[in-house]
Motif scaffolding. Structure first.
Motif, PDB file in Angstrom:
ATOM      1  N   VAL A 190       0.661  -1.271   0.284  1.00 30.51           N
ATOM      2  CA  VAL A 190       0.043   0.132  -0.003  1.00 30.51           C
ATOM      3  C   VAL A 190       0.844   1.301   0.083  1.00 30.51           C
ATOM      4  O   VAL A 190       0.561   2.229  -0.741  1.00 30.51           O
ATOM      5  CB  VAL A 190      -1.019   0.024   1.226  1.00 30.51           C
ATOM      6  CG1 VAL A 190      -1.666   1.281   1.169  1.00 30.51           C
ATOM      7  CG2 VAL A 190      -1.835  -1.290   0.986  1.00 30.51           C
ATOM      8  N   ILE A 191       1.881   1.336   0.958  1.00 33.53           N
ATOM      9  CA  ILE A 191       2.583   2.563   0.864  1.00 33.53           C
ATOM     10  C   ILE A 191       3.493   2.906  -0.291  1.00 33.53           C
ATOM     11  O   ILE A 191       3.302   3.983  -0.873  1.00 33.53           O
ATOM     12  CB  ILE A 191       3.665   2.390   2.108  1.00 33.53           C
ATOM     13  CG1 ILE A 191       2.856   2.475   3.494  1.00 33.53           C
ATOM     14  CG2 ILE A 191       4.547   3.763   2.127  1.00 33.53           C
ATOM     15  CD1 ILE A 191       3.527   2.512   4.815  1.00 33.53           C
ATOM     16  N   PRO A 192       4.247   1.959  -0.839  1.00 35.12           N
ATOM     17  CA  PRO A 192       5.372   2.000  -2.059  1.00 35.12           C
ATOM     18  C   PRO A 192       3.863   2.404  -3.138  1.00 35.12           C
ATOM     19  O   PRO A 192       4.047   3.238  -3.871  1.00 35.12           O
ATOM     20  CB  PRO A 192       5.919   0.778  -2.375  1.00 35.12           C
ATOM     21  CG  PRO A 192       5.740   0.375  -1.117  1.00 35.12           C
ATOM     22  CD  PRO A 192       4.694   0.477  -0.220  1.00 35.12           C
ATOM     23  N   PHE A 193       3.089   1.584  -3.216  1.00 34.12           N
ATOM     24  CA  PHE A 193       1.987   1.948  -4.532  1.00 34.12           C
ATOM     25  C   PHE A 193       1.334   3.245  -4.312  1.00 34.12           C
ATOM     26  O   PHE A 193       1.179   3.882  -5.416  1.00 34.12           O
ATOM     27  CB  PHE A 193       1.067   0.810  -4.479  1.00 34.12           C
ATOM     28  CG  PHE A 193      -0.072   0.702  -5.475  1.00 34.12           C
ATOM     29  CD1 PHE A 193       0.492   0.002  -6.811  1.00 34.12           C
ATOM     30  CD2 PHE A 193      -1.296   1.461  -5.525  1.00 34.12           C
ATOM     31  CE1 PHE A 193      -0.191   0.330  -7.916  1.00 34.12           C
ATOM     32  CE2 PHE A 193      -2.298   1.146  -6.713  1.00 34.12           C
ATOM     33  CZ  PHE A 193      -1.696   0.867  -7.817  1.00 34.12           C
ATOM     34  N   SER A 194       0.997   3.901  -3.184  1.00 40.03           N
ATOM     35  CA  SER A 194       0.493   4.977  -2.996  1.00 40.03           C
ATOM     36  C   SER A 194       1.645   6.088  -3.399  1.00 40.03           C
ATOM     37  O   SER A 194       1.079   7.173  -4.153  1.00 40.03           O
ATOM     38  CB  SER A 194       0.048   5.496  -1.443  1.00 40.03           C
ATOM     39  OG  SER A 194      -0.902   4.389  -1.166  1.00 40.03           O
ATOM     40  N   LEU A 195       2.911   5.902  -3.182  1.00 37.42           N
ATOM     41  CA  LEU A 195       3.876   6.790  -3.702  1.00 37.42           C
ATOM     42  C   LEU A 195       3.817   6.651  -4.976  1.00 37.42           C
ATOM     43  O   LEU A 195       4.162   7.847  -5.764  1.00 37.42           O
ATOM     44  CB  LEU A 195       5.305   6.477  -2.924  1.00 37.42           C
ATOM     45  CG  LEU A 195       5.269   6.577  -1.377  1.00 37.42           C
ATOM     46  CD1 LEU A 195       6.676   6.048  -0.868  1.00 37.42           C
ATOM     47  CD2 LEU A 195       5.008   8.076  -0.935  1.00 37.42           C
ATOM     48  N   ILE A 196       3.862   5.583  -5.674  1.00 37.34           N
ATOM     49  CA  ILE A 196       4.084   5.547  -6.874  1.00 37.34           C
ATOM     50  C   ILE A 196       2.992   6.123  -7.762  1.00 37.34           C
ATOM     51  O   ILE A 196       2.747   7.091  -8.707  1.00 37.34           O
ATOM     52  CB  ILE A 196       3.917   4.136  -7.653  1.00 37.34           C
ATOM     53  CG1 ILE A 196       5.260   3.407  -7.101  1.00 37.34           C
ATOM     54  CG2 ILE A 196       3.634   3.913  -8.919  1.00 37.34           C
ATOM     55  CD1 ILE A 196       5.232   1.729  -7.198  1.00 37.34           C
ATOM     56  N   THR A 197       1.620   6.188  -7.184  1.00 34.39           N
ATOM     57  CA  THR A 197       0.598   6.588  -7.934  1.00 34.39           C
ATOM     58  C   THR A 197       0.558   8.082  -7.663  1.00 34.39           C
ATOM     59  O   THR A 197       0.052   8.874  -8.552  1.00 34.39           O
ATOM     60  CB  THR A 197      -0.871   6.217  -7.007  1.00 34.39           C
ATOM     61  OG1 THR A 197      -1.021   4.749  -7.122  1.00 34.39           O
ATOM     62  CG2 THR A 197      -2.290   6.912  -7.382  1.00 34.39           C
ATOM     63  N   VAL A 198       0.937   8.779  -6.680  1.00 36.97           N
ATOM     64  CA  VAL A 198       1.287  10.381  -6.436  1.00 36.97           C
ATOM     65  C   VAL A 198       2.097  10.665  -7.504  1.00 36.97           C
ATOM     66  O   VAL A 198       1.772  11.734  -8.167  1.00 36.97           O
ATOM     67  CB  VAL A 198       1.548  10.662  -4.785  1.00 36.97           C
ATOM     68  CG1 VAL A 198       1.908  12.161  -4.933  1.00 36.97           C
ATOM     69  CG2 VAL A 198       0.520  10.221  -3.934  1.00 36.97           C
ATOM     70  N   SER A 199       3.303  10.158  -7.775  1.00 41.44           N
ATOM     71  CA  SER A 199       4.138  10.336  -8.769  1.00 41.44           C
ATOM     72  C   SER A 199       3.645  10.398 -10.082  1.00 41.44           C
ATOM     73  O   SER A 199       3.910  11.588 -10.838  1.00 41.44           O
ATOM     74  CB  SER A 199       5.434   9.438  -8.628  1.00 41.44           C
ATOM     75  OG  SER A 199       6.179   9.703  -7.364  1.00 41.44           O
ATOM     76  N   TYR A 200       3.149   9.527 -10.535  1.00 39.03           N
ATOM     77  CA  TYR A 200       2.221   9.553 -11.864  1.00 39.03           C
ATOM     78  C   TYR A 200       1.128  10.398 -11.841  1.00 39.03           C
ATOM     79  O   TYR A 200       1.229  10.979 -13.103  1.00 39.03           O
ATOM     80  CB  TYR A 200       1.842   7.952 -11.974  1.00 39.03           C
ATOM     81  CG  TYR A 200       2.916   7.046 -12.293  1.00 39.03           C
ATOM     82  CD1 TYR A 200       4.146   7.336 -13.092  1.00 39.03           C
ATOM     83  CD2 TYR A 200       2.833   5.729 -12.027  1.00 39.03           C
ATOM     84  CE1 TYR A 200       5.235   6.663 -13.311  1.00 39.03           C
ATOM     85  CE2 TYR A 200       3.806   4.791 -12.291  1.00 39.03           C
ATOM     86  CZ  TYR A 200       5.009   5.527 -12.952  1.00 39.03           C
ATOM     87  OH  TYR A 200       6.004   4.342 -13.247  1.00 39.03           O
ATOM     88  N   MET A 201       0.538  10.760 -10.874  1.00 39.19           N
ATOM     89  CA  MET A 201      -0.579  11.681 -11.057  1.00 39.19           C
ATOM     90  C   MET A 201       0.073  12.948 -11.309  1.00 39.19           C
ATOM     91  O   MET A 201      -0.513  13.960 -12.145  1.00 39.19           O
ATOM     92  CB  MET A 201      -1.349  11.752  -9.636  1.00 39.19           C
ATOM     93  CG  MET A 201      -2.363  10.638  -9.509  1.00 39.19           C
ATOM     94  SD  MET A 201      -3.097  10.681  -7.949  1.00 39.19           S
ATOM     95  CE  MET A 201      -4.127  11.910  -8.247  1.00 39.19           C
ATOM     96  N   LYS A 202       1.273  13.244 -10.617  1.00 41.96           N
ATOM     97  CA  LYS A 202       1.937  14.599 -10.932  1.00 41.96           C
ATOM     98  C   LYS A 202       2.483  14.568 -12.447  1.00 41.96           C
ATOM     99  O   LYS A 202       2.250  15.710 -12.820  1.00 41.96           O
ATOM    100  CB  LYS A 202       2.954  14.988  -9.942  1.00 41.96           C
ATOM    101  CG  LYS A 202       2.465  15.189  -8.416  1.00 41.96           C
ATOM    102  CD  LYS A 202       3.567  15.365  -7.460  1.00 41.96           C
ATOM    103  CE  LYS A 202       2.911  15.848  -5.927  1.00 41.96           C
ATOM    104  NZ  LYS A 202       3.995  15.821  -4.995  1.00 41.96           N
ATOM    105  N   ILE A 203       3.137  13.712 -12.700  1.00 42.32           N
ATOM    106  CA  ILE A 203       3.543  13.723 -14.025  1.00 42.32           C
ATOM    107  C   ILE A 203       2.523  13.740 -14.888  1.00 42.32           C
ATOM    108  O   ILE A 203       2.621  14.419 -16.219  1.00 42.32           O
ATOM    109  CB  ILE A 203       4.175  12.031 -14.401  1.00 42.32           C
ATOM    110  CG1 ILE A 203       5.376  11.946 -13.481  1.00 42.32           C
ATOM    111  CG2 ILE A 203       4.463  11.742 -15.757  1.00 42.32           C
ATOM    112  CD1 ILE A 203       6.050  10.596 -13.681  1.00 42.32           C
ATOM    113  N   VAL A 204       1.090  13.182 -14.961  1.00 42.57           N
ATOM    114  CA  VAL A 204       0.099  13.284 -16.030  1.00 42.57           C
ATOM    115  C   VAL A 204      -0.238  14.765 -15.822  1.00 42.57           C
ATOM    116  O   VAL A 204      -0.611  15.411 -16.971  1.00 42.57           O
ATOM    117  CB  VAL A 204      -1.217  12.318 -15.483  1.00 42.57           C
ATOM    118  CG1 VAL A 204      -2.388  12.694 -16.088  1.00 42.57           C
ATOM    119  CG2 VAL A 204      -0.550  11.125 -15.778  1.00 42.57           C
ATOM    120  N   ALA A 205      -0.260  15.278 -14.654  1.00 46.28           N
ATOM    121  CA  ALA A 205      -0.632  16.881 -14.549  1.00 46.28           C
ATOM    122  C   ALA A 205       0.205  17.746 -15.479  1.00 46.28           C
ATOM    123  O   ALA A 205      -0.290  18.733 -16.128  1.00 46.28           O
ATOM    124  CB  ALA A 205      -0.765  17.305 -13.057  1.00 46.28           C
TER     125      ALA A 205
END
Length: 314
Positions: free
Chosen positions: A211-226
């Protein structure tokens, strides 16, 4: 610590039985050959890319250093599984001693945690590269990359200590696991009594490992998409080409972890035995090969370095 109590007379057994192998008869030679070839291919592909990155100074960048760490982990994780599985092919009893069982579990779960954490670190690296390109060399300097890799391994070792804290001191009333490798979830199921400790054992490990690593990955990709939404077409294509291998790896890791937990926690008699075994080892079989091929063939810079290395082109 590693004693196994099977009855009221405290008969002490020092092994588990991996019953998923069953009686494979003469097919063992075919399975052994396939596994040996696959294991050799995993080691060869990952080692080759490590050597290429080490030999090419143009690849001495944070992204590729983090990739090297990932390749090392693929070799380490595969070595914790394949040699033992191949030896079990020729065993009539499919027994594994408790020390070996606990050692294998520690290697497998350390490798899984390092995989997720490394993917999180690489997602952060891509986030910095795409969102803060002018400050990339300052933020992702050599010292910080080294600290990130050290943190990944330390965090993963702590995860293993966490899961072992649930296993130490358990008394067992059985020693048969329907698996081809040692699984902490099934080990806990063999405990004589169900306690709060064993019933919630999956939750903290799932949180810290997935959960913790996957959450960090998701946040990083969301910022990349933005950032990509407001970027030029060329910049979007460049960003997509660099993050595609990571997205494939993360997706495969998530699916493999899901298969593993479902197989360990839920009895699915409607599925054929061979399919259940394949799903249980999906992550251990495919991820170590997907990683080098996705990064070795999808990233142009590594692909060009491989060609130069093989054909000695300057």
């Amino acid at each position: 610590m590693f004693s196994l109590t099977l009855d009221q007379n405290s008969t002490e057994i020092v092994y588990f039985v991996l019953s998923a192998y069953g009686n494979i008869g003469q097919s063992k030679y075919l399975y052994f050959s396939i596994m040996l070839l696959w294991y050799f291919s995993i080691c060869l592909a990952n080692t080759f890319l490590i050597i290429v990155i080490y030999a090419d100074r143009n690849l001495h960048e944070p992204m590729y250093i983090l990739l090297c760490n990932l390749f090392v982990n693929e070799i380490s994780g595969s070595t914790s599984v394949y040699p033992l599985m191949m030896s079990q092919m020729f065993s009539d009893t499919h027994e594994i001693t408790l020390p070996w069982c606990f050692t294998q579990m520690s290697y497998i779960y350390t490798s899984a945690s390092v995989e997720f954490c490394s993917l999180a670190a690489m997602a952060y690296d891509r986030h910095v590269s795409i969102c803060y390109p002018l400050h990339y060399n300052v933020i992702m300097n050599t010292r910080r990359v080294g600290m990130i890799i050290l943190l990944v391994w330390m965090y993963s070792f702590l995860n293993v200590i966490l899961i072992f804290s649930f296993l130490v001191g358990l008394n067992f009333c059985g020693n048969v696991m329907n698996k081809v490798f040692c699984d902490p979830h099934l080990v806990m199921k063999l405990a004589c009594s169900v306690s709060i400790r064993t019933s919630i054992s999956d939750l903290p490990f799932a949180i810290v490992t997935v959960v913790i690593p996957f959450s960090l990955i998701t946040v990083s990709y969301m910022k990349i998409v933005a950032v990509c939404l407001n970027a030029s077409k060329e910049s979007k294509q460049k960003a997509i080409s660099t993050v595609t291998p990571q997205i494939v790896s993360v997706t495969n890791m998530f699916l493999g972890t899901l298969f593993h937990f479902v197989d360990s926690k839920i009895d699915m008699p409607i599925l054929p035995t061979k399919l259940r075994i394949l799903l249980s080892v999906y992550l251990l079989v495919f991820q170590p090969m997907i990683t080098p091929f996705m990064y070795g063939f999808k990233l142009p810079k590594i692909r060009q370095s491989c060609k130069r290395f093989l054909f000695q082109r300057k």
